[in-house]
Design an enzyme around this catalytic site. Structure first.
Site, PDB file in Angstrom:
ATOM      1  N   ASP A  12      11.952 -19.780  -2.033  1.00 27.49           N
ATOM      2  CA  ASP A  12      10.948 -18.882  -1.485  1.00 27.49           C
ATOM      3  C   ASP A  12      10.340 -18.101  -2.647  1.00 27.49           C
ATOM      4  O   ASP A  12      10.905 -18.073  -3.751  1.00 27.49           O
ATOM      5  CB  ASP A  12      11.606 -17.941  -0.470  1.00 27.49           C
ATOM      6  CG  ASP A  12      10.621 -17.000   0.172  1.00 27.49           C
ATOM      7  OD1 ASP A  12       9.556 -17.467   0.611  1.00 27.49           O
ATOM      8  OD2 ASP A  12      10.909 -15.792   0.230  1.00 27.49           O
ATOM      9  N   ASP A  14       7.828 -14.696  -2.434  1.00 25.98           N
ATOM     10  CA  ASP A  14       7.774 -13.239  -2.301  1.00 25.98           C
ATOM     11  C   ASP A  14       9.167 -12.680  -2.020  1.00 25.98           C
ATOM     12  O   ASP A  14       9.815 -13.057  -1.042  1.00 25.98           O
ATOM     13  CB  ASP A  14       6.831 -12.846  -1.158  1.00 25.98           C
ATOM     14  CG  ASP A  14       5.407 -13.303  -1.403  1.00 25.98           C
ATOM     15  OD1 ASP A  14       4.870 -12.967  -2.464  1.00 25.98           O
ATOM     16  OD2 ASP A  14       4.853 -13.990  -0.534  1.00 25.98           O
ATOM     17  N   ASP A 207      15.020 -14.615   0.706  1.00 29.58           N
ATOM     18  CA  ASP A 207      15.393 -13.204   0.840  1.00 29.58           C
ATOM     19  C   ASP A 207      15.382 -12.731   2.286  1.00 29.58           C
ATOM     20  O   ASP A 207      15.643 -11.547   2.542  1.00 29.58           O
ATOM     21  CB  ASP A 207      14.443 -12.330   0.013  1.00 29.58           C
ATOM     22  CG  ASP A 207      13.030 -12.331   0.587  1.00 29.58           C
ATOM     23  OD1 ASP A 207      12.501 -13.436   0.863  1.00 29.58           O
ATOM     24  OD2 ASP A 207      12.451 -11.241   0.754  1.00 29.58           O
TER      25      ASP A 207
END
Length: 256
Positions: A12, A14, A207
């Site tokens: 991922d 961001d 995250d």
């Protein structure tokens, strides 16, 4: 070493590799170390606003080299899925990344009903008129799709902004129609990303428990929750979603 057990690493963006314009500490070094080990990587994001070229440029600005072929965005996944379903016209709530992906796949973009589909992504220039027109199109028969349903976006200062899911929720509430979503935690985007990484045994690194980690769980893939973005240790204590590994930063992937 965690990395030794896997072939393909699906990152991922961001909150994992950067927050806004700021690099996440140790992230670029971890990606470099994986490449030096001969591991394959892909970069997979629910953020539909950027084109693959813009994603590559942004990764380069935080010290990470990537090829276009290694990048899978929810916009690309959405365009591929809708092209396969024969969608010809779409009203888009979203930015250039989503609009370009749909246009490049041969879908004609329109501003109002009638149309085959309403496609929702992150849109920082959203207006009430756009919400109204999208809702009317769905009420007049257009199918409702979304690139992703992330309620929040991780801002560079540590706060969160409204994400595509917040926009989608308004349209769903107005129309009482539930969208089909192609981004994480749903399978299409992760399967496409694994293809970009050349297959093999994947490890999903993210995250967010509800998207990255839940998406891996649904596919029975292993995952890493890195605590540099949205989800925290407090979230872990109250969530039914569990990652295979929980790490403070990405250096743990390549530490002996």
């Amino acid at each position: 070493m965690i990395a030794e057990g896997y072939d393909a690493f699906l990152f991922d963006l961001d909150g994992v590799l950067y927050r806004g314009d700021e690099p996440v500490p140790k992230a670029a070094d971890a990606v470099t170390a994986l490449r030096m080990m001969g591991k394959r990587v892909a970069f997979v994001t629910n953020n539909s606003s950027r084109s693959p070229e813009a994603v590559r440029s942004h990764l380069a600005s935080v010290g990470i080299d990537a090829s276009i072929e290694e990048i899978e965005t929810s916009a690309l996944t959405t365009a591929a899925e809708l092209r396969a379903r024969g969608v010809a016209t779409a009203l888009v709530v979203g930015e250039v990344g989503l609009r370009s992906a749909l246009h490049d796949s041969g879908i004609t973009l329109v501003d109002a009903a009638p149309c085959d589909a309403v496609v929702v992504g992150w849109d920082r220039a959203l207006t009430y008129e756009t919400l109204r027109d999208a809702s009317l199109a769905v009420q007049h028969g257009a199918k409702l799709y979304a690139s992703n349903a992330d309620a929040t976006y991780p801002a560079p200062d540590g706060d969160t902004w409204p994400g595509a899911g917040s926009i989608l929720a308004a349209i769903e509430a107005t129309t009482q129609v539930s969208a089909e979503v192609f981004g994480k935690p749903f399978a299409p985007i992760l399967v496409a990303a694994l293809g970009r990484a050349g297959g093999g045994r994947p490890l999903v690194i993210g995250d967010r428990l509800g998207t990255d980690i839940e998406g891996a769980r649904r596919l029975r893939w292993d995952s890493v929750l890195v605590l540099t973005g949205i989800s925290s240790r407090d979230d872990l204590r109250t969530s039914k979603i569990a990652a295979t590994y929980v790490v403070e930063d990405l250096s743990v992937l390549v530490d002996p």
